[in-house]
Scaffold this active site. Structure first.
Site, PDB file in Angstrom:
ATOM      1  N   LEU A   1      -4.455  -6.588  -6.747  1.00  0.00           N
ATOM      2  CA  LEU A   1      -4.689  -7.490  -5.619  1.00  0.00           C
ATOM      3  C   LEU A   1      -5.408  -6.729  -4.512  1.00  0.00           C
ATOM      4  O   LEU A   1      -4.931  -5.699  -4.040  1.00  0.00           O
ATOM      5  CB  LEU A   1      -3.358  -8.031  -5.103  1.00  0.00           C
TER       6      LEU A   1
ATOM      7  N   ASP B   1      -6.420  -6.425  -0.836  1.00  0.00           N
ATOM      8  CA  ASP B   1      -6.036  -6.875   0.502  1.00  0.00           C
ATOM      9  C   ASP B   1      -7.036  -6.284   1.486  1.00  0.00           C
ATOM     10  O   ASP B   1      -6.897  -5.139   1.918  1.00  0.00           O
ATOM     11  CB  ASP B   1      -4.608  -6.404   0.810  1.00  0.00           C
TER      12      ASP B   1
ATOM     13  N   PHE C   1      -2.030  -2.827  -6.213  1.00  0.00           N
ATOM     14  CA  PHE C   1      -2.382  -3.314  -4.887  1.00  0.00           C
ATOM     15  C   PHE C   1      -3.380  -2.364  -4.233  1.00  0.00           C
ATOM     16  O   PHE C   1      -3.090  -1.173  -4.067  1.00  0.00           O
ATOM     17  CB  PHE C   1      -1.128  -3.434  -4.012  1.00  0.00           C
ATOM     18  N   LYS C   2      -4.542  -2.901  -3.893  1.00  0.00           N
ATOM     19  CA  LYS C   2      -5.538  -2.128  -3.155  1.00  0.00           C
ATOM     20  C   LYS C   2      -5.478  -2.582  -1.697  1.00  0.00           C
ATOM     21  O   LYS C   2      -5.869  -3.702  -1.369  1.00  0.00           O
ATOM     22  CB  LYS C   2      -6.939  -2.360  -3.731  1.00  0.00           C
ATOM     23  N   ILE C   3      -4.993  -1.707  -0.855  1.00  0.00           N
ATOM     24  CA  ILE C   3      -4.810  -2.041   0.559  1.00  0.00           C
ATOM     25  C   ILE C   3      -5.899  -1.362   1.370  1.00  0.00           C
ATOM     26  O   ILE C   3      -6.060  -0.142   1.314  1.00  0.00           O
ATOM     27  CB  ILE C   3      -3.415  -1.597   1.065  1.00  0.00           C
TER      28      ILE C   3
END
Length: 305
Positions: free
Chosen positions: A138, A140, A166-168
């Site tokens: 995902l 973000d 998760f790629k923040i």
């Protein structure tokens, strides 16, 4: 590499001829360069790949030639974001059928105002997961204009278990990563940062196990991750300090044009063209980038010579 995926999974640029047509051979050469850079995986068709300037036919062509050229040497992540759930799911199935190991997706949005609510996002990702059967990272990022809270992302991961990476890349990334890891537990398999690794040290300290940078200098960034993972934070910080000027220059001055400029300078590709309405780097800006790159001597600057 098999799951859990970690390390450096850079974004591949999409290469064009000077007239804007796809450069098939150039895109193949980029895949070979990135493997030689020692990357742990390659992400294609992302925002830094100019995915928003490609037709559906071109997307499919780039996906298939990339997977064919990589030939399983490293995992390939395919970006399949779309506002329409039906289209996102179809893209996901096509990517999985072609051999992608993971998808990257932003939440559904279109422009500044068309967004799904939280339930709509969960239904969107569930439909995609059902269609592809492979892990999803995902993304973000501020580009979507969608605010995703840590509690929502954990709910998404638990209700759609394939969403486990998760790629923040938002303001305060380290804080959000730390909160996500602490609250998510086993549901968070792969916390990644992005944004050209401009906050990499803080994000690694927060628990990130990987980064998704550009393809400009992954061979110089990977040792930072290795040193940090081995517990040698002092060495990691020293290596990071050495590359931070060019990371900052890329992030603040050049954006997605940086990797192409360095690859062109290094003989990897024949043209660093971007598609209109994007514009080329100003010659002086490009000169500053190449000056910084020459001090570091990354593989992209000499691979094709």
């Amino acid at each position: 590499m098999t799951e859990p995926y970690k390390g450096i999974l850079p974004i591949a640029p999409t290469i064009f001829h000077d007239n804007g047509d796809l450069d098939i051979e150039g895109n193949r050469r980029v895949m070979d360069l990135m493997v030689d850079q020692g990357v742990d995986g390659i992400c294609i068709l992302a925002n830094f790949s100019e995915q928003f300037l490609l037709t559906d036919e071109e997307r499919d062509q780039v996906m298939r030639l990339s997977l064919e050229q990589v030939a399983g040497r490293v995992p390939v992540v395919v970006t399949t974001s779309h506002f329409a759930t039906r289209i996102a799911a179809a893209r996901a199935k096509a990517a999985a059928d072609a051999g992608a190991k993971m998808l990257m997706m932003m939440p559904p949005y279109h422009g500044a105002l068309l967004k799904a609510d939280e339930q709509g996002m969960i239904e969107h990702f569930k439909a995609v997961a059902d269609a592809c059967g492979i892990p999803i990272i995902l993304q973000d990022a501020p580009l979507s204009g969608v605010t995703m809270t840590v509690p929502f992302m954990i709910r998404l991961a638990k209700e759609v278990p394939l969403v486990r990476y998760f790629k923040i890349e938002v303001p305060g990334t380290a804080g959000k990563l730390r909160a996500l890891i602490e609250a998510g537990g086993d549901a968070v398999v792969g916390p990644f940062d992005g944004e050209e690794a401009i906050t990499l040290m803080a994000d690694l300290d927060a628990g990130a196990t990987g980064t998704m940078t550009s393809a400009m200098i992954p061979d110089l960034i990977k040792p930072i991750l290795a040193a940090h993972a081995a517990g040698d934070r002092k060495q990691a910080a020293a290596l990071y300090a050495r590359v931070l000027p060019i990371i900052n220059y890329e992030n603040r001055q050049c954006g997605l044009r940086s990797a192409k400029a360095v690859m062109k300078e290094g003989g990897v590709i024949r043209s660093e063209a971007v598609r209109h309405p994007l514009t080329p780097l100003h010659p002086k800006t490009r000169e500053g980038l190449i000056e910084l790159a020459r001090e570091l001597d990354p593989l992209a600057l000499r691979w094709g010579k």
